[in-house]
Design a protein around this motif. Structure first.
Motif, PDB file in Angstrom:
ATOM      1  N   LEU A 118     -31.066 -22.242  -6.382  1.00 31.86           N
ATOM      2  CA  LEU A 118     -30.237 -21.426  -7.255  1.00 31.86           C
ATOM      3  C   LEU A 118     -31.074 -20.409  -8.027  1.00 31.86           C
ATOM      4  CD1 LEU A 118     -27.797 -24.171  -8.610  1.00 31.86           C
ATOM      5  CD2 LEU A 118     -27.363 -22.475  -6.833  1.00 31.86           C
ATOM      6  N   LEU A 119     -32.267 -20.818  -8.449  1.00 32.49           N
ATOM      7  CA  LEU A 119     -33.165 -19.865  -9.109  1.00 32.49           C
ATOM      8  C   LEU A 119     -33.551 -18.751  -8.151  1.00 32.49           C
ATOM      9  CD1 LEU A 119     -34.938 -19.091 -11.587  1.00 32.49           C
ATOM     10  CD2 LEU A 119     -36.772 -20.412 -10.508  1.00 32.49           C
ATOM     11  N   SER A 120     -33.862 -19.102  -6.901  1.00 32.74           N
ATOM     12  CA  SER A 120     -34.227 -18.098  -5.900  1.00 32.74           C
ATOM     13  C   SER A 120     -33.120 -17.068  -5.722  1.00 32.74           C
ATOM     14  CB  SER A 120     -34.528 -18.763  -4.554  1.00 32.74           C
ATOM     15  OG  SER A 120     -35.633 -19.628  -4.643  1.00 32.74           O
ATOM     16  N   LYS A 121     -31.892 -17.532  -5.687  1.00 32.44           N
ATOM     17  CA  LYS A 121     -30.771 -16.612  -5.519  1.00 32.44           C
ATOM     18  C   LYS A 121     -30.643 -15.679  -6.719  1.00 32.44           C
ATOM     19  CE  LYS A 121     -27.961 -19.237  -2.275  1.00 32.44           C
ATOM     20  NZ  LYS A 121     -26.622 -19.758  -1.957  1.00 32.44           N
ATOM     21  N   SER A 122     -30.895 -16.199  -7.911  1.00 33.36           N
ATOM     22  CA  SER A 122     -30.865 -15.349  -9.095  1.00 33.36           C
ATOM     23  C   SER A 122     -31.953 -14.291  -9.039  1.00 33.36           C
ATOM     24  CB  SER A 122     -31.040 -16.200 -10.367  1.00 33.36           C
ATOM     25  OG  SER A 122     -29.968 -17.098 -10.535  1.00 33.36           O
ATOM     26  N   LEU A 123     -33.110 -14.655  -8.504  1.00 34.78           N
ATOM     27  CA  LEU A 123     -34.239 -13.723  -8.449  1.00 34.78           C
ATOM     28  C   LEU A 123     -34.006 -12.599  -7.450  1.00 34.78           C
ATOM     29  CD1 LEU A 123     -37.203 -16.253  -8.637  1.00 34.78           C
ATOM     30  CD2 LEU A 123     -36.480 -14.629 -10.398  1.00 34.78           C
TER      31      LEU A 123
ATOM     32  N   ARG B  79     -34.766 -37.039  10.464  1.00 37.16           N
ATOM     33  CA  ARG B  79     -33.722 -37.421   9.514  1.00 37.16           C
ATOM     34  C   ARG B  79     -33.835 -36.617   8.218  1.00 37.16           C
ATOM     35  NH1 ARG B  79     -33.303 -43.640   8.016  1.00 37.16           N
ATOM     36  NH2 ARG B  79     -32.698 -43.685  10.218  1.00 37.16           N
ATOM     37  N   GLN B  80     -35.060 -36.468   7.698  1.00 37.12           N
ATOM     38  CA  GLN B  80     -35.239 -35.725   6.451  1.00 37.12           C
ATOM     39  C   GLN B  80     -34.861 -34.257   6.625  1.00 37.12           C
ATOM     40  OE1 GLN B  80     -36.186 -36.909   3.373  1.00 37.12           O
ATOM     41  NE2 GLN B  80     -35.800 -34.843   2.593  1.00 37.12           N
ATOM     42  N   THR B  81     -35.264 -33.672   7.749  1.00 36.47           N
ATOM     43  CA  THR B  81     -34.955 -32.263   7.998  1.00 36.47           C
ATOM     44  C   THR B  81     -33.456 -32.044   8.148  1.00 36.47           C
ATOM     45  OG1 THR B  81     -37.114 -31.947   9.067  1.00 36.47           O
ATOM     46  CG2 THR B  81     -35.410 -30.306   9.513  1.00 36.47           C
ATOM     47  N   LEU B  82     -32.792 -32.912   8.907  1.00 39.72           N
ATOM     48  CA  LEU B  82     -31.336 -32.788   9.068  1.00 39.72           C
ATOM     49  C   LEU B  82     -30.614 -32.981   7.732  1.00 39.72           C
ATOM     50  CD1 LEU B  82     -30.769 -34.677  12.442  1.00 39.72           C
ATOM     51  CD2 LEU B  82     -30.664 -32.201  12.046  1.00 39.72           C
ATOM     52  N   ARG B  83     -31.112 -33.897   6.935  1.00 39.77           N
ATOM     53  CA  ARG B  83     -30.503 -34.113   5.617  1.00 39.77           C
ATOM     54  C   ARG B  83     -30.646 -32.860   4.758  1.00 39.77           C
ATOM     55  NH1 ARG B  83     -32.942 -39.106   2.936  1.00 39.77           N
ATOM     56  NH2 ARG B  83     -31.497 -40.168   4.354  1.00 39.77           N
ATOM     57  N   ASN B  84     -31.837 -32.246   4.779  1.00 41.50           N
ATOM     58  CA  ASN B  84     -32.045 -31.028   3.993  1.00 41.50           C
ATOM     59  C   ASN B  84     -31.116 -29.907   4.451  1.00 41.50           C
ATOM     60  OD1 ASN B  84     -34.042 -32.341   2.580  1.00 41.50           O
ATOM     61  ND2 ASN B  84     -35.736 -31.377   3.663  1.00 41.50           N
ATOM     62  N   TRP B  85     -31.006 -29.735   5.771  1.00 44.11           N
ATOM     63  CA  TRP B  85     -30.132 -28.677   6.305  1.00 44.11           C
ATOM     64  C   TRP B  85     -28.675 -28.932   5.935  1.00 44.11           C
ATOM     65  CZ3 TRP B  85     -32.318 -28.255  11.982  1.00 44.11           C
ATOM     66  CH2 TRP B  85     -33.574 -27.611  11.944  1.00 44.11           C
ATOM     67  N   THR B  86     -28.268 -30.191   5.997  1.00 39.04           N
ATOM     68  CA  THR B  86     -26.880 -30.532   5.663  1.00 39.04           C
ATOM     69  C   THR B  86     -26.584 -30.220   4.201  1.00 39.04           C
ATOM     70  OG1 THR B  86     -26.823 -32.277   7.343  1.00 39.04           O
ATOM     71  CG2 THR B  86     -25.186 -32.390   5.582  1.00 39.04           C
ATOM     72  N   LEU B  87     -27.504 -30.615   3.318  1.00 45.21           N
ATOM     73  CA  LEU B  87     -27.310 -30.347   1.900  1.00 45.21           C
ATOM     74  C   LEU B  87     -27.268 -28.855   1.627  1.00 45.21           C
ATOM     75  CD1 LEU B  87     -29.689 -33.061   0.396  1.00 45.21           C
ATOM     76  CD2 LEU B  87     -27.195 -33.079   0.372  1.00 45.21           C
ATOM     77  N   LEU B  88     -28.155 -28.105   2.297  1.00 52.63           N
ATOM     78  CA  LEU B  88     -28.190 -26.654   2.115  1.00 52.63           C
ATOM     79  C   LEU B  88     -26.877 -26.020   2.576  1.00 52.63           C
ATOM     80  CD1 LEU B  88     -29.912 -24.178   1.335  1.00 52.63           C
ATOM     81  CD2 LEU B  88     -30.730 -24.124   3.704  1.00 52.63           C
ATOM     82  N   THR B  89     -26.377 -26.455   3.730  1.00 50.47           N
ATOM     83  CA  THR B  89     -25.123 -25.913   4.257  1.00 50.47           C
ATOM     84  C   THR B  89     -23.953 -26.223   3.328  1.00 50.47           C
ATOM     85  OG1 THR B  89     -25.908 -26.156   6.534  1.00 50.47           O
ATOM     86  CG2 THR B  89     -23.535 -25.948   6.208  1.00 50.47           C
ATOM     87  N   LEU B  90     -23.881 -27.456   2.841  1.00 52.61           N
ATOM     88  CA  LEU B  90     -22.795 -27.837   1.940  1.00 52.61           C
ATOM     89  C   LEU B  90     -22.864 -27.049   0.630  1.00 52.61           C
ATOM     90  CD1 LEU B  90     -22.784 -31.705   2.495  1.00 52.61           C
ATOM     91  CD2 LEU B  90     -21.044 -30.063   3.252  1.00 52.61           C
TER      92      LEU B  90
ATOM     93  N   HIS C  71     -23.984 -24.010   0.306  1.00 53.34           N
ATOM     94  CA  HIS C  71     -23.491 -22.668   0.588  1.00 53.34           C
ATOM     95  C   HIS C  71     -21.974 -22.655   0.769  1.00 53.34           C
ATOM     96  CE1 HIS C  71     -27.155 -20.406   0.637  1.00 53.34           C
ATOM     97  NE2 HIS C  71     -27.726 -21.238   1.478  1.00 53.34           N
ATOM     98  N   CYS C  72     -21.420 -23.794   1.122  1.00 54.89           N
ATOM     99  CA  CYS C  72     -19.963 -23.884   1.286  1.00 54.89           C
ATOM    100  C   CYS C  72     -19.245 -24.150  -0.037  1.00 54.89           C
ATOM    101  CB  CYS C  72     -19.615 -24.983   2.280  1.00 54.89           C
ATOM    102  SG  CYS C  72     -20.079 -24.593   3.987  1.00 54.89           S
TER     103      CYS C  72
END
Length: 225
Positions: A164-169, A196-207, A209-210
């Motif tokens: 979220l900070l990155s998006k503000s920047l 598993r860790q990578t898929l979890r990170n991608w899933t959280l990132l996608t959610l 953004h949704c």
């Protein structure tokens, strides 16, 4: 250009002294540790090494904001306790910010484990910053204090405060990726498994953004220590 290094901790007694010493070895800087309620003596050990070691509310965003409020530097570098920077990193920060048109940045990673999968993770994380301007906390985010205050600091959420900070920047010039490597412990990938860790990170990132709130997502994230 004075740099304050802010390290949020929670039960990092086995590594905090070394992280602070490595940070001091980089050159002149202020080192601030903000602890989120450790029960393993992290705060006491940090007080022996850091310029300031403060108790704070639990939560990385809250801890990092508290450290920023206590810092005297005009540049803030947020460093996770399982990371350390190579020599020359502070000079690279000063050089990147010296022109005046770069508000913030982060570093390329080196995950301290052998294997092609880790090298691919490093490449992908660097590409994320180059392509989208999204830096994660384990990439060593640094930012001009004035810009940090202008965007309101880290959003005080339980997860993804770095995204979220990155998006503000993005509205203030974005984030520059620097060359010196930031070494990262492989502990979370080793405990959870790389895939598993990578898929979890991608899933959280996608959610995220949704539109799913970071506080809701935090219930599904296992913080490895």
């Amino acid at each position: 250009m004075e740099i304050s290094v802010i390290i949020p901790t929670l039960n990092e007694a086995d590594r905090i002294a070394e992280v602070v010493r490595r940070t001091r070895d980089l050159g002149e800087c202020e080192v601030i540790v903000v602890d989120g309620g450790s029960d393993d003596g992290t705060l006491e050990l940090a007080r022996q090494e850091a310029d300031q070691a403060l108790p704070g509310p639990r939560g990385r965003a809250l801890q990092q904001n508290a450290g920023a409020a206590a810092a005297r530097g005009d540049v803030l570098l947020f460093l996770h306790a399982d990371c350390w920077l190579e020599p020359g990193s502070l000079e690279e920060i000063r050089s990147a910010l010296d022109s005046g048109d770069v508000p913030a940045g982060c570093f390329r990673q080196r995950i301290d484990a052998q294997g092609a999968a880790y090298r691919m993770l490093e490449w992908g994380n660097a590409a994320r910053v180059r392509c989208f301007g999204w830096a994660y906390g384990d990439q060593g985010i640094f930012i001009r204090r004035e810009v940090f205050e202008r965007v309101g600091g880290f959003p005080e959420v339980r997860l993804m405060e770095d995204l979220l900070l990155s998006k503000s920047l993005a509205r203030h010039g974005g984030i520059r990726l620097l060359g010196p490597r930031l070494h990262v412990s492989p502990r979370r990938w080793q405990q959870n498994g790389i895939v598993r860790q990578t898929l979890r990170n991608w899933t959280l990132l996608t959610l995220a953004h949704c539109g799913v709130s970071p506080d809701s997502l935090a219930r599904h994230y296992v913080d490895v220590r």
